[in-house]
Design a protein around this motif. Structure first.
Motif, short mmCIF file in Angstrom:
data_model
loop_
_atom_site.label_atom_id
_atom_site.label_comp_id
_atom_site.label_asym_id
_atom_site.label_seq_id
_atom_site.Cartn_x
_atom_site.Cartn_y
_atom_site.Cartn_z
N PHE A 1 1.85 0.34 1.31
CA PHE A 1 0.64 -0.41 1.66
C PHE A 1 0.98 -1.84 2.07
CE2 PHE A 1 -3.02 -3.04 0.42
CZ PHE A 1 -4.01 -2.45 1.18
N TYR A 2 1.91 -2.49 1.38
CA TYR A 2 2.30 -3.86 1.74
C TYR A 2 2.98 -3.88 3.11
CZ TYR A 2 1.27 -5.26 -3.04
OH TYR A 2 0.64 -5.52 -4.24
N TRP A 3 3.78 -2.87 3.42
CA TRP A 3 4.42 -2.82 4.74
C TRP A 3 3.37 -2.67 5.83
CZ3 TRP A 3 4.47 0.92 8.57
CH2 TRP A 3 5.39 0.74 9.58
N LEU A 4 2.37 -1.82 5.62
CA LEU A 4 1.30 -1.66 6.61
C LEU A 4 0.52 -2.96 6.78
CD1 LEU A 4 -0.29 0.28 8.44
CD2 LEU A 4 -1.70 0.84 6.45
N GLN A 5 0.22 -3.66 5.70
CA GLN A 5 -0.49 -4.93 5.80
C GLN A 5 0.31 -5.96 6.56
OE1 GLN A 5 -1.61 -6.16 1.82
NE2 GLN A 5 -3.75 -5.66 2.24
N ARG A 6 1.61 -6.02 6.32
CA ARG A 6 2.45 -7.00 7.01
C ARG A 6 2.46 -6.76 8.52
NH1 ARG A 6 8.66 -6.29 6.13
NH2 ARG A 6 8.17 -4.63 7.62
N GLU A 7 2.59 -5.52 8.93
CA GLU A 7 2.61 -5.22 10.37
C GLU A 7 1.25 -5.49 11.01
OE1 GLU A 7 5.26 -4.58 12.00
OE2 GLU A 7 6.52 -4.54 10.21
N GLU B 1 5.13 3.20 14.66
CA GLU B 1 6.28 4.10 14.75
C GLU B 1 7.53 3.35 15.24
OE1 GLU B 1 5.11 7.26 17.24
OE2 GLU B 1 3.68 8.15 15.80
N ARG B 2 7.34 2.41 16.15
CA ARG B 2 8.49 1.63 16.61
C ARG B 2 9.02 0.71 15.51
NH1 ARG B 2 6.12 -0.33 20.43
NH2 ARG B 2 5.66 -2.43 19.71
N ARG B 3 8.11 0.13 14.72
CA ARG B 3 8.53 -0.76 13.63
C ARG B 3 9.16 0.02 12.48
NH1 ARG B 3 9.66 -5.68 14.17
NH2 ARG B 3 8.99 -6.15 12.05
N LEU B 4 8.83 1.30 12.36
CA LEU B 4 9.50 2.10 11.34
C LEU B 4 10.99 2.22 11.60
CD1 LEU B 4 7.03 5.05 10.60
CD2 LEU B 4 7.91 3.39 8.96
N VAL B 5 11.38 2.13 12.87
CA VAL B 5 12.80 2.18 13.24
C VAL B 5 13.42 0.79 13.19
CG1 VAL B 5 14.42 2.87 15.04
CG2 VAL B 5 12.33 4.20 14.66
N GLU B 6 12.68 -0.22 13.66
CA GLU B 6 13.25 -1.57 13.74
C GLU B 6 13.26 -2.28 12.39
OE1 GLU B 6 10.90 -3.54 16.63
OE2 GLU B 6 11.62 -2.34 18.33
N ALA B 7 12.15 -2.24 11.68
CA ALA B 7 12.04 -2.93 10.39
C ALA B 7 11.35 -2.03 9.38
CB ALA B 7 11.29 -4.25 10.54
N PRO B 8 12.03 -0.99 8.91
CA PRO B 8 11.37 -0.05 7.99
C PRO B 8 11.25 -0.65 6.60
CG PRO B 8 13.67 0.54 8.28
CD PRO B 8 13.42 -0.62 9.20
N PRO B 9 10.36 -0.09 5.77
CA PRO B 9 10.31 -0.50 4.36
C PRO B 9 11.48 0.09 3.60
CG PRO B 9 8.74 1.24 4.77
CD PRO B 9 9.33 0.88 6.11
N ARG B 10 11.42 0.03 2.31
CA ARG B 10 12.48 0.63 1.51
C ARG B 10 12.51 2.14 1.73
NH1 ARG B 10 12.28 -2.53 -4.34
NH2 ARG B 10 12.54 -4.64 -3.49
N GLU B 11 13.67 2.71 1.48
CA GLU B 11 13.85 4.12 1.79
C GLU B 11 12.86 5.02 1.08
OE1 GLU B 11 17.85 5.11 0.96
OE2 GLU B 11 18.71 3.80 2.50
N ASP B 12 12.51 4.70 -0.15
CA ASP B 12 11.58 5.55 -0.87
C ASP B 12 10.15 5.40 -0.39
OD1 ASP B 12 11.52 2.98 -1.71
OD2 ASP B 12 11.68 3.39 -3.85
N ALA B 13 9.84 4.35 0.39
CA ALA B 13 8.48 4.14 0.90
C ALA B 13 8.33 4.54 2.37
CB ALA B 13 8.07 2.68 0.74
N VAL B 14 9.40 5.04 2.99
CA VAL B 14 9.32 5.44 4.41
C VAL B 14 8.35 6.60 4.62
CG1 VAL B 14 10.66 6.40 6.32
CG2 VAL B 14 11.57 4.49 5.00
N PRO B 15 8.33 7.65 3.79
CA PRO B 15 7.36 8.74 4.03
C PRO B 15 5.91 8.27 3.97
CG PRO B 15 9.10 9.47 2.56
CD PRO B 15 9.28 8.01 2.71
#
Length: 267
Positions: free
Chosen positions: A99-105, A151-165
């Motif tokens: 959720f924090y990653w989505l808010q940041r983007e 989807e592009r930011r998931l490759v360039e600046a992804p969150p932690r590995e356990d939060a990627v799904p």
């Protein structure tokens, strides 16, 4: 002959004992009134120097983050039922990291949206210019464009590995993507309206945002109405076919009786 110096008085040592700690305080008065253990401090930055006390807003946000960590899960993958739902997913469905990653983007996209709208309008805009601006905003900030950015930011600046799904599920879920984008724009408009005291709901950026989403809603509404009409037509045809079959008389066949005279079957 040895020279003797005067010894410092006790008042000098008392003044030195009080003055030296004040050199390391940002606010000497607040430092004297507040114990050192209760002054909130930020994390040390790359710039050398003493830590700076946090503002009340930063301290409140830190308290909210700690409370959220006690209530909501840190990492969570949405269920298939939640992905099929038409409601936006939040902390409980995505977990705090996703959720924090989505808010940041979405905060970055909201800033780009407001800058584009301000540069094109410049405080006044005609009807033709508003139509042109609306087409431009739809080309950059419609739901498919927002999902492509995530989807592009998931490759360039992804969150932690356990939060990627969880982040990937949020980027594919249209209500969640649009809800986070709308919430980020609303927060920036409210912060901007606090200084002027104006109603942020009447701002041009907020009005155009509703029209950007309106095209998608109208398309979904037309598709839903067409599907409903087709379902009604199929049900009507089924009822007509059923009524026709029930109205036709049933032709009964007489049983074949064995005749004694002819020695065969007689109809």
């Amino acid at each position: 002959m040895s020279q003797r110096y005067a010894q410092p008085s006790p008042f000098f040592w008392l003044w030195l004992w009080l003055a030296v700690p004040l050199l390391f305080l940002r606010d000497p008065v607040a430092g004297l009134c507040t114990p050192q253990s209760r002054i909130p401090r930020t994390r040390p930055s790359n710039i050398p120097g003493p830590w700076q006390p946090m503002s009340p807003q930063q301290s409140r946000m830190t308290t909210l983050r700690k409370a959220e960590q006690m209530i909501y899960p840190r990492v969570r993958i949405p269920t298939p039922e939640e992905l099929r739902s038409g409601r936006p997913m939040g902390r409980e469905q995505l977990g705090l990291l996703g959720f924090y990653w989505l808010q940041r983007e979405m905060r970055w996209l909201a800033q780009d949206y407001l800058l584009m709208a301000e540069e094109e309008s410049l405080g006044y805009i005609s009807v033709s210019e508003e139509r042109h601006l609306l087409l431009k905003l739809r080309a950059h900030f419609a739901v498919p464009q927002l999902q492509a950015h995530l989807e592009r930011r998931l490759v360039e600046a992804p969150p932690r590995e356990d939060a990627v799904p969880a982040a990937a599920a949020a980027s594919r879920h249209e209500p969640t993507t649009w809800g986070a984008f709308q919430q980020a724009i609303q927060a920036r408009l409210i912060a901007r309206a606090e200084s002027s005291g104006a109603d942020w709901r009447k701002d041009l950026e907020w009005v155009l945002l509703k029209q950007v989403r309106l095209q998608k809603l109208l398309k979904l509404g037309v598709e839903s109405a067409a599907a409903t009409t087709r379902a009604k037509e199929r049900a009507k045809q089924a009822r007509q076919l059923q009524s026709v079959t029930t109205e036709q008389p049933v032709q009964r066949q007489r049983p074949k009786v064995l005749s004694k005279r002819s020695g065969g079957l007689e109809a």
